[in-house]
Design a protein around this motif. Structure first.
Motif, short mmCIF file in Angstrom:
data_model
loop_
_atom_site.label_atom_id
_atom_site.label_comp_id
_atom_site.label_asym_id
_atom_site.label_seq_id
_atom_site.Cartn_x
_atom_site.Cartn_y
_atom_site.Cartn_z
N UNK A 173 0.84 -1.20 0.00
CA UNK A 173 0.00 0.00 0.00
C UNK A 173 0.88 1.25 0.00
N UNK A 174 0.37 2.35 -0.57
CA UNK A 174 1.02 3.66 -0.51
C UNK A 174 0.55 4.36 0.75
N UNK A 175 1.49 4.94 1.48
CA UNK A 175 1.15 5.72 2.67
C UNK A 175 1.86 7.07 2.60
N UNK A 176 1.27 8.06 3.24
CA UNK A 176 1.89 9.38 3.29
C UNK A 176 2.09 9.78 4.74
N UNK A 177 3.27 10.35 5.02
CA UNK A 177 3.55 10.78 6.39
C UNK A 177 3.71 9.61 7.32
N UNK A 178 3.01 9.63 8.44
CA UNK A 178 3.20 8.64 9.48
C UNK A 178 2.21 7.48 9.43
N UNK A 179 1.59 7.28 8.30
CA UNK A 179 0.77 6.08 8.22
C UNK A 179 -0.54 6.20 7.48
N UNK A 180 -0.91 7.41 7.04
CA UNK A 180 -2.19 7.54 6.35
C UNK A 180 -2.11 6.86 4.99
N UNK A 181 -3.02 5.92 4.73
CA UNK A 181 -3.03 5.21 3.46
C UNK A 181 -3.54 6.12 2.37
N UNK A 182 -2.74 6.26 1.31
CA UNK A 182 -3.11 7.10 0.17
C UNK A 182 -3.89 6.30 -0.85
N UNK A 183 -3.35 5.19 -1.30
CA UNK A 183 -4.08 4.29 -2.21
C UNK A 183 -3.34 2.96 -2.24
N UNK A 184 -3.95 1.97 -2.86
CA UNK A 184 -3.38 0.63 -2.85
C UNK A 184 -3.04 0.14 -4.25
N UNK A 185 -3.09 1.00 -5.26
CA UNK A 185 -2.75 0.57 -6.60
C UNK A 185 -1.27 0.77 -6.90
N UNK A 186 -0.82 0.32 -8.07
CA UNK A 186 0.59 0.46 -8.42
C UNK A 186 0.98 1.86 -8.87
#
Length: 356
Positions: A173-186
């Motif tokens: 998964x893509x995350x930004x900062x300290x853990x917020x999930x941004x998206x799960x695609x490539x």
């Protein structure tokens, strides 16, 4: 138990062999950070980071290294980089036994602090070597607003970052900062300047895989931010050969091998090395640094500002160790040789035509 430290100061000294004056001005990259192998496998040897400044450092200037999450002090060795009687920066050598390999991965930072002044900072990345994920040589990206204050991105801006992972590997998964999930695609989609930040690709149960830093410019690509007037102004200088305009100046940050205000000229080679490091009045090459090699194979150059990090021209890949294919040249080998000819993978044209 090894003591974990976040900040590392220098304790050893390396004297480099080349001391003669270079017959050309150095590219003014300021304070920057270079790594000699940005991708490391489980059985890889030690790697080096080099924090260098274009001009000699003063005696009281302090250079420190830092890694997000810290490092055990017993796997780190640091030292000054001296050219003759002058100090131009510091290096850090990191070596970890097999059971501690994972602590090496992540973002590294270096700071240069003159007495009584704010520090200059630089960063680089070390990521694990794996067949599960291919980030296609991307460590950083810059995004540009459509216009001053706009919430939309310019048409010439990066709008997505694509990676490739092995089919069936669904736990990334893509995350930004300290853990917020941004998206799960490539592909990481970028739509506004507020999307800038430090992103990580993570395995859901095993922590961070790799990190990619996205930086936002203040102005569209053809403009720069004038601090004195607090406004964007049109650029007069066009950056060539994959050079990048600075955010707050009408000047260019040139990639390795190139110099001059618009990055037109290339650096004359010394022996088998086409690159002279961005150090005033010297002919120090990649091969003169501890752990280095003459052609900068495997070197990741991080010049800050909007340039970010890239391999040296002539190389590409996650570890900057794959030579450009025939007919391609430059940073990440993204340029085609003129008229379909075979050209220098470092310079794009014959070296003699680009010496100032």
């Amino acid at each position: 138990m090894a003591r974990f430290i976040a900040s590392l100061s220098v304790v050893l000294i390396i004297f480099l062999r080349h001391k003669v004056s270079a017959p050309f001005p150095p590219p003014d990259q300021g304070f920057h950070l270079i790594s000699n192998t940005p991708e490391r496998g489980k059985n890889s040897d030690a790697f080096y980071l080099y924090a260098l400044n274009t001009y000699p450092l003063e005696e009281d200037d302090r250079v420190e290294f830092e890694k997000d999450g810290g490092l055990p002090s017993d796997i780190v060795q640091t030292g000054d980089i001296m050219v003759g009687d002058f100090r131009y920066g510091c290096y850090m050598r990191v070596h970890a036994p097999n059971q501690m390999k994972s602590v090496r991965y992540g973002r590294y930072k270096a700071s240069l602090t003159p007495p009584g002044m704010d520090p200059s900072r630089a960063y680089s990345f070390i990521k694990p070597q794996t067949d599960k994920l291919d980030t296609q040589g991307v460590y950083t990206a810059a995004i540009y607003p459509l216009e001053v204050g706009s919430t939309k991105l310019h048409a010439d801006s990066v709008t997505d970052i694509g990676v490739a992972w092995r089919p069936g590997c669904q736990n990334l998964v893509w995350c930004k900062g300290k853990g917020r999930i941004k998206n799960t695609g490539p592909r990481l989609k970028l739509s506004c300047p507020e999307d800038a930040g430090l992103y990580s690709i993570r395995r859901k149960r095993r922590g961070t895989f790799v990190q990619i830093l996205v930086t936002a410019a203040n102005c569209p690509p053809d403009m720069y931010w004038n601090e004195g007037n607090s406004m964007c102004e049109a650029r007069d200088v066009t950056c060539l050969n994959d050079g990048v305009g600075r955010n707050n100046e009408d000047t260019c940050i040139c990639p390795p091998f190139f110099i001059d205000e618009d990055c037109y000229f290339s650096v004359p080679p010394i022996g088998d090395s086409p690159y002279i490091l961005a150090i005033q009045g010297t002919t120090v090459t990649c091969g003169d640094l501890p752990g280095g090699n003459e052609k900068c194979k495997g070197f990741l150059f991080c010049y800050m500002d909007l340039y970010g990090c890239s391999c040296a021209p002539g190389w590409y890949g996650n570890n900057c160790d794959r030579p450009c294919q025939k007919g391609k040249w430059g940073v990440n080998c993204k340029n085609a040789c003129p008229d379909g000819s075979d050209c220098s993978r470092f310079f794009g044209v014959e070296q003699e035509t680009r010496i100032p």
